[in-house]
Design an enzyme around this catalytic site. Structure first.
Site, short mmCIF file in Angstrom:
data_model
loop_
_atom_site.label_atom_id
_atom_site.label_comp_id
_atom_site.label_asym_id
_atom_site.label_seq_id
_atom_site.Cartn_x
_atom_site.Cartn_y
_atom_site.Cartn_z
N ASP A 52 2.42 -12.70 -2.78
CA ASP A 52 3.32 -12.69 -1.62
C ASP A 52 2.68 -13.32 -0.39
O ASP A 52 3.29 -14.17 0.27
CB ASP A 52 3.80 -11.27 -1.31
CG ASP A 52 4.83 -10.78 -2.32
OD1 ASP A 52 5.35 -11.61 -3.08
OD2 ASP A 52 5.09 -9.57 -2.36
N ARG B 294 -3.76 0.38 8.57
CA ARG B 294 -2.78 -0.54 9.14
C ARG B 294 -2.95 -0.77 10.64
O ARG B 294 -2.86 -1.92 11.10
CB ARG B 294 -1.36 -0.09 8.81
CG ARG B 294 -1.08 0.02 7.31
CD ARG B 294 -1.58 -1.18 6.55
NE ARG B 294 -1.29 -1.15 5.12
CZ ARG B 294 -2.15 -1.51 4.18
NH1 ARG B 294 -3.37 -1.89 4.51
NH2 ARG B 294 -1.80 -1.48 2.91
N ASP C 189 4.56 0.14 5.29
CA ASP C 189 3.60 -0.73 5.98
C ASP C 189 4.26 -1.69 6.96
O ASP C 189 3.69 -2.02 8.00
CB ASP C 189 2.76 -1.50 4.97
CG ASP C 189 1.68 -0.63 4.33
OD1 ASP C 189 1.33 0.40 4.93
OD2 ASP C 189 1.19 -0.97 3.25
N SER D 229 1.18 -1.17 -8.80
CA SER D 229 0.85 -1.71 -7.48
C SER D 229 -0.26 -0.85 -6.91
O SER D 229 -0.11 0.36 -6.77
CB SER D 229 2.09 -1.67 -6.58
OG SER D 229 1.73 -2.02 -5.26
#
Length: 400
Positions: free
Chosen positions: A16, A97, A126, A177
């Protein structure tokens, strides 16, 4: 669709974020994409990731080693707050993050970018954490999220990338994932999406199966100074080394697994598997030391603060006024939280077996039932009368 001229893209090296580079340039008219990969101790080889970004069309490919800041400025304050989202998850991914957002905003300032970008989809937490954190740090920056808008399946995303020379993954190494950093791993997707499916042993990396753990218990001692973990078995450790060693030590005894149904901020329930050996044990030990060194009212009041704090961090509000106000309260409570906690690691359990502190509020001659007892038993009767008075009056008024 020209949204920005120069963009700093949060980059992981995956499909991605790699496809984001040509997509931003060719679909959205971005002139220059600078990528930034954060080294959070995930163990990836970052030089190939840096080179992949350049091959995918980035004008510059930056790598930032932020491991020390990650632990000192994000993980350690969360330990002081005993931060467990929904009383279970120690926020390993969520804590990374705001740090990534901070270095993105700093890079945008340094390179004169007018936007930052990330590869988050529209279903996860996120995207919220990145968008809100970047806005809090620089409200003038545009925030671009191509993967949230392009509407391509994984197969279509790979095909799009191949048009611009981005190699497709030879094979998807795992149906799951996985996000990994120094604080642990989060594992989701694949067969794990069925909440009744038992996770297979193959998904775990940091924690041993109980059958493979030592048959003898191991004792460890964690030392805290003003709420911050500073020593392991009496030896001073720098923050990164402390986390790394504890992860290995604790994980080898099968401690640190979490399997939970989690309430995401975007309103979806998701099944999440976490491995977070060091953080779970540090929060457990820290909370225990607080029980020895904080007064009852502070300790009880802080529990509510901790729940709010955990929700704020999970929900992407690290750089918010409420978070700053809670930080001030928490820091004040930590002034006397110094001492040592002893734990027994055995067959998937970390059990606290002892604690001591120069600031201990535990008074042996008041607590004892032996001959040394100094507590004034006669004072109890008057205390009970006054304490129970409202209940007595209520009972008298409400008798049948």
């Amino acid at each position: 669709m020209g949204r920005a001229k120069k963009v700093v893209l949060a980059y992981s090296g995956g499909v991605d974020t790699s496809v984001c580079i040509p997509y931003l340039k060719h679909e959205w008219g971005v002139e220059e994409v600078i990528t930034l990969a954060a080294d959070l101790g995930q163990g990836d080889e970052l030089e190939p990731i840096r080179e992949k970004a350049l091959k995918s069309g980035a004008s510059e490919s930056l790598v930032a080693d932020v491991k020390e800041s990650f632990i000192k400025d994000y993980a350690f304050p969360a330990i002081q707050a005993n931060a467990l989202y929904e009383n279970r998850y120690p926020l390993g991914t969520a804590l990374a993050r705001p740090l990534i957002a901070k270095i993105l905003v700093e890079a945008a300032a340094k390179y004169g970018a007018d936007a930052i970008a990330h590869g988050c989809t529209g279903k996860g937490n996120d995207q919220v954490r990145f968008d809100v954190s970047c806005t809090a740090l620089n409200p003038n920056l545009k925030i671009l999220a191509p993967a949230r808008e392009w509407g391509m399946s994984r197969e279509a995303t790979i095909a799009y990338g191949e048009k611009f020379g981005i190699p497709s993954p030879v094979k998807k190494s795992s149906p799951y994932s996985i996000d990994k950093n120094l604080l642990g791993r989060s594992i989701e997707a694949g067969a794990l999406e069925d909440p009744k499916f038992e996770p297979p042993e193959e998904i775990y990396e940091m924690t041993k199966a109980i059958a493979d753990t030592p048959n003898e218990p191991e004792y460890i001692e964690i030392g805290f100074t003003q709420g911050l973990p500073t020593t392991l078995n009496g030896i001073p450790k720098d923050p990164v080394a402390l986390i790394q060693e504890l992860n290995q030590l604790v994980g080898s005894h099968g401690v640190g697994r979490i399997d939970m149904i989690e309430n995401r901020l975007v309103g979806i329930k998701s099944r999440e598997i976490y491995e977070s050996p060091a953080m779970l044990v540090l929060i457990q030990a820290h909370r225990d030391l607080e029980s020895l060194t904080l007064t009852a009212d502070v300790s009880h009041y802080k529990r509510g603060i901790e729940e709010t704090y955990s929700q704020i961090v999970y929900n992407g509000l690290w750089y918010s006024p409420l978070k700053a106000a809670l930080d001030a309260f928490i820091q004040k409570t930590q002034e006397r939280v110094s001492g040592i906690v002893r734990l027994k690691l055995f067959k998937g359990n970390a059990t606290i077996v002892g604690r001591w502190s120069d600031n201990s509020l535990y008074t042996p001659d008041l607590a004892t039932y032996g001959a040394e007892d100094q507590f004034d038993h006669k004072a109890a009767e008057g205390f009970i009368y006054v304490w129970g008075l409202p209940t007595r009056i209520w009972a008298q008024q409400n008798r049948e």
